[in-house]
Design an enzyme around this catalytic site. Structure first.
Site, short mmCIF file in Angstrom:
data_model
loop_
_atom_site.label_atom_id
_atom_site.label_comp_id
_atom_site.label_asym_id
_atom_site.label_seq_id
_atom_site.Cartn_x
_atom_site.Cartn_y
_atom_site.Cartn_z
N GLU A 175 0.59 -1.11 0.25
CA GLU A 175 -0.12 0.08 0.44
C GLU A 175 0.69 1.20 -0.51
O GLU A 175 1.41 1.89 0.93
CB GLU A 175 -0.87 -0.44 1.18
N ASP A 229 -3.43 -0.78 10.73
CA ASP A 229 -4.39 0.49 11.10
C ASP A 229 -6.14 -0.16 9.72
O ASP A 229 -5.96 -1.19 9.51
CB ASP A 229 -4.00 1.97 10.62
N ASP A 244 -7.34 2.05 7.82
CA ASP A 244 -7.18 1.74 6.30
C ASP A 244 -6.64 0.59 5.52
O ASP A 244 -7.06 0.43 4.46
CB ASP A 244 -6.53 3.38 6.34
#
Ligand code: 0RA
Length: 641
Positions: free
Chosen positions: A432, A507, A509
Site C-alpha cells: 500500500e 490500522d 485503512d
C-alpha cells in the site's frame, strides 16, 4: 472399579487392533492432525446426533467446550442401543458403536436411510484419538454409563447407573482429544459457530446450542430455524439489498432421494451465490445437483420470458450467468448412497441426482414464476441488464487483451519484478502506497521478491460490474502482474508467483485495503485463495529497547506475552506508525525476511459463510461494513491460521 470392569475379552482385543490402526494413521480417517482434523472430532459426534434428528427422533443438540479442554455433545435422541450385540458376544451395541470402526448407526440392518457422507467414519475414530471418552445413555427410563482412556481402552464398561432424569432419552458424549496425536488440542469457538449454524439451517426446526465454558465469561449461541434453508438464504441476503421480499422455495422426492431449493435475488452483481449441500455436507466443488439446477434454471427462465414476450423471437437467449447475477440459492439434497468426488471429495457424483434436480426445477420453478408475475418481471429486467453488461465486458476484455499484447512482455511499469522465473520460489508483495513501496524495494531479495505498489483504494469489486472493474488501472496492473487471467478464464497453472503477500498497515485503512484485495482475489481468482497462495504480512505494531537491542512486537498480544516473560522490563514501548515510516532494514528484518517474518495464510474454510462475510464487508450496507472493519481490524474472520 470392579474386576469385571477391567477384564479383557477376545472381542475387546480385536477391537483394539482396529483403533490402533486409526492412531497410527489418523490422517486417513480425519484428514489431518492440525486444526481441521481436531474439529473433525466434534463434527463426527454431532453428525451422529444429526442423523438421529434426520430420522425424526431428536430435536435438540447441545455442544459445550468444557473448562478442562474437553468437548461435550448432548442430544435428546433415542440413545445408543444398550443390549448385547449380535456379532460381538461380550459387547453391548453401545460398546460396539464406540470401539468398532464404521459401526456408527448402521449395524444390524437397522441403519439410517440417509447419513453424513464425508464424516461417516464413526464415533469409534473419536475414541481412538482421545485420551478420555465418557458416554451416558438415557433409554427406557434408565441411565447407562461407560468410559474409555488412551485411545479406546475400556476404563469402565457399560453399566446401569440409575434412573434417567425425568425419563428422558438421549446420548451424551464427552471427549478429550489426545495431545499425543494433535498438534494443538484447543478448539476454536468461531469454527463451531460457523459450521453448527450451517447445520441448523439445513435441518429445519432442529435446535443447536453452543456453549463455551473455557473462560470466566461463558459464551453461548443458540440456532434454530423454522424456515430451514429459506432462512439460510435470507441470512446470506441480509447484508445485501433484496430485489423483492419473497423467498422462492420448492422440494421434491423420488425413490428415497430428496431435493430442497430456496432462492432470492439481490441487487448485487455476484453470479456465484449458489451454495449446495449433499447430506449436510457443503459440496464446494459442485456436482450433479448444481448441474441439474443450472441447466433447468436457464431453460425455465428463457421459456417463461418468451412465452410472455418479455424477450422477442429475434433476441438472443439469456445465458445462465445473466440469470444468476445477484441470485442467492441454497440447494440441499439427501440421498442414501452419496458419491463424493473431486480433489477435496466435495463434488457430488451421483448422476441420478442431476435428473431429479432438473425435473424438480423445471416443474416447480415454472409454477413459482406463474404464481409470482411481478417478481418474474423484476428478475427478467435484471437478467436483461446483466446480459447487456456481459456483452460490454466482453468488448472491454478484448481491448484489455490487445493492450497487454502491445506492451511487449506485458508487465506493468509499476511492477519491480524478481529475476527468478520459477514461480515456486517467487513472491510478490502488494504494498500500500508509494513510500512503503520504496522501502520494500530496498528491503527485498531481488532474486525472488517482486514488489507491486498499489495506490489508494482500489475499486470495490463487490459493488462494481466487471466492465467497470476492468477499466480500473490498479486492477489491470494486478491481473497483468499475476499473469494468469481472471474470472472464468483464470488459469492457476500460469501464476507467476506462488506467494502473493499483502503488505498494508495494521490500522483501519490498511485493513480496508486488505479486505478489498481479498475480495478481489475471492471473486476473480478464487483458485488462488483455495490453493493457499495468498498471505498477509504482519508488520509489527510496537518496538522496545532491551539492552542495546531493539525488539519488535507484532501486536498487543505479543506485547503482553513479552511483559509476562520480562516482568522487570521498563514499560517503554514505541508504537510504530506505519510502513511508510519504517526504515528499509527494519521492514526487512521484521516483515519480509523469510527467516524472521511470520505470514498469515489465507484460506476459505466455508465458502457460503465467506460469501456472506465478503458481502457484509463490501456490499451496500455501509454501517455494518464500518462496524465490521473497526471491530475486526486485527482479526479478519475468514483467515484460518
Ligand atoms: C445405533 C443405532 C441407533 C441409534 C444410534 C446408534 C445412535 C448413536 C448416537 C451417537 C450420538 N447420538 C446417538 N444417538 C443414536 C438406533 C436406535 C434404536 O433403534 O433405538
Amino acid at each position: 472399579m470392579t474386576a469385571a470392569d477391567t477384564s479383557y475379552s477376545a472381542a475387546d482385543i480385536t477391537v483394539l487392533e482396529g483403533l490402533e490402526a486409526v492412531r497410527k494413521r489418523p490422517g486417513m480417517y480425519i484428514g489431518s492432525t492440525g486444526p481441521s482434523g481436531l474439529h473433525h472430532l466434534i463434527w463426527e459426534v454431532v453428525d451422529n446426533s444429526v442423523d438421529e434428528a434426520m430420522a425424526g427422533h431428536c430435536s435438540k443438540i447441545s455442544v459445550t467446550l468444557l473448562e478442562n479442554g474437553g468437548c461435550q455433545v448432548v442430544d435428546d435422541g433415542r440413545g445408543i442401543p444398550v443390549g448385547k450385540h449380535h456379532q460381538y458376544e461380550d459387547l453391548t451395541a453401545a460398546e460396539v458403536v464406540l470401539t468398532v470402526l464404521h459401526a456408527g448407526g448402521k449395524f444390524g440392518g437397522e441403519g439410517y436411510k440417509v447419513s453424513g457422507g464425508l464424516h461417516g467414519v464413526g464415533i469409534s475414530v473419536v475414541n481412538a484419538l482421545s485420551s478420555r471418552v465418557e458416554v451416558e445413555i438415557d433409554r427406557e427410563g434408565r441411565r447407562y454409563a461407560m468410559s474409555f482412556v488412551d485411545g479406546g481402552q475400556p476404563d469402565s464398561k457399560l453399566k446401569d447407573i440409575g434412573e434417567a432424569p425425568s425419563s428422558r432419552t438421549g446420548t451424551t458424549v464427552r471427549f478429550w482429544p489426545d495431545s499425543e496425536i494433535f498438534d494443538e488440542t484447543k478448539f476454536r469457538f468461531q469454527t463451531l459457530i460457523e459450521r453448527l449454524q450451517m447445520m441448523a439451517f439445513l435441518n429445519q426446526n432442529l435446535t443447536i446450542e453452543i456453549h463455551d465454558e473455557r473462560e470466566e465469561k461463558v459464551k453461548e449461541k443458540i440456532f434454530c430455524y423454522e424456515g430451514g434453508i429459506r432462512d439460510f438464504v435470507s441470512h446470506i441476503n441480509s447484508s445485501k439489498e433484496a430485489l423483492f421480499e419473497d423467498i422462492g422455495y420448492f422440494d421434491q422426492e423420488d425413490e428415497g432421494n430428496e431435493v430442497e431449493i430456496a432462492f432470492q435475488w439481490n441487487t448485487g452483481f455476484n453470479a456465484d451465490g449458489l451454495h449446495s449441500f449433499a447430506n449436510g455436507i457443503n459440496t464446494i466443488e459442485g456436482g450433479m445437483h448444481e448441474e441439474g439446477f443450472r441447466t433447468a434454471l436457464t431453460g425455465v427462465i428463457n421459456r417463461y420470458a418468451r412465452s410472455k414476450s418479455l424477450i422477442k423471437d429475434k433476441d438472443d437467449n439469456l445465458q445462465g450467468e445473466d440469470i444468476r447475477e445477484g441470485m442467492t440459492t441454497i440447494i440441499s439434497v439427501r440421498l442414501s448412497e452419496p458419491q463424493f468426488e473431486g480433489q477435496t471429495k466435495s463434488k457430488l457424483g451421483n448422476v441420478e441426482i442431476r435428473s431429479l434436480v432438473q425435473k424438480a426445477t423445471n416443474e416447480r420453478l415454472s409454477e413459482w414464476l406463474e404464481e409470482h408475475p411481478a417478481e418474474a418481471k423484476i428478475i427478467l429486467q435484471k437478467s436483461l441488464n446483466s446480459q447487456r453488461a456481459r456483452i460490454a465486458a466482453q468488448d472491454a476484455r478484448k481491448s484489455a487483451r490487445r493492450k497487454s499484447a502491445l506492451d511487449g512482455a506485458g508487465m506493468p511499469e509499476k511492477l519491480k519484478d524478481c529475476s527468478s522465473k520459477n514461480p515456486e520460489e517467487s513472491e510478490i508483495f502488494i504494498v500500500e502506497g508509494d513510500s512503503a513501496g520504496g522501502s520494500a524495494i530496498q528491503a527485498r531479495d531481488p532474486r525472488t521478491m517482486a514488489i507491486l505498489p498499489i495506490r489508494g483504494k482500489i475499486l470495490n469489486v463487490e459493488r462494481a460490474r466487471l466492465d467497470k472493474m476492468l477499466k480500473n488501472n490498479e486492477v489491470q496492473t494486478l491481473i497483468q502482474a499475476i499473469g494468469a487471467g481472471f474470472g472464468d478464464e483464470f488459469n492457476i497453472e500460469k501464476i507467476r508467483y506462488h506467494k502473493i503477500i499483502l503488505l498494508a498497515d495494521a490500522d483501519v485503512d490498511g485493513s480496508h485495503i486488505r479486505t478489498l484485495l481479498l475480495t478481489f482475489f475471492f471473486r476473480q481468482m478464487r483458485p488462488l485463495v483455495e490453493a493457499g497462495h495468498i498471505y498477509v504480512a504482519q508488520p509489527p505494531l510496537f518496538s522496545t529497547i532491551v539492552g542495546k537491542e531493539k525488539i519488535y512486537l507484532k501486536d498487543e498480544h505479543a506485547k503482553d506475552a513479552f511483559l509476562s516473560e520480562n516482568p522487570k522490563h521498563k514499560r517503554e514501548f514505541q508504537r510504530l506508525k506505519g510502513l511508510g515510516e519504517m526504515d528499509f532494514d527494519e521492514l526487512q528484518s521484521t516483515t519480509m525476511d523469510p527467516s524472521q517474518r511470520s505470514l498469515l495464510q489465507v484460506s476459505v474454510s466455508m465458502s457460503s459463510i465467506a460469501d456472506e462475510v465478503f458481502s457484509t464487508l463490501m456490499g451496500e450496507d455501509v454501517q455494518s461494513r464500518k462496524n465490521f472493519i473497526q471491530t475486526n481490524a486485527h482479526d479478519v474472520r475468514f483467515l484460518d491460521i
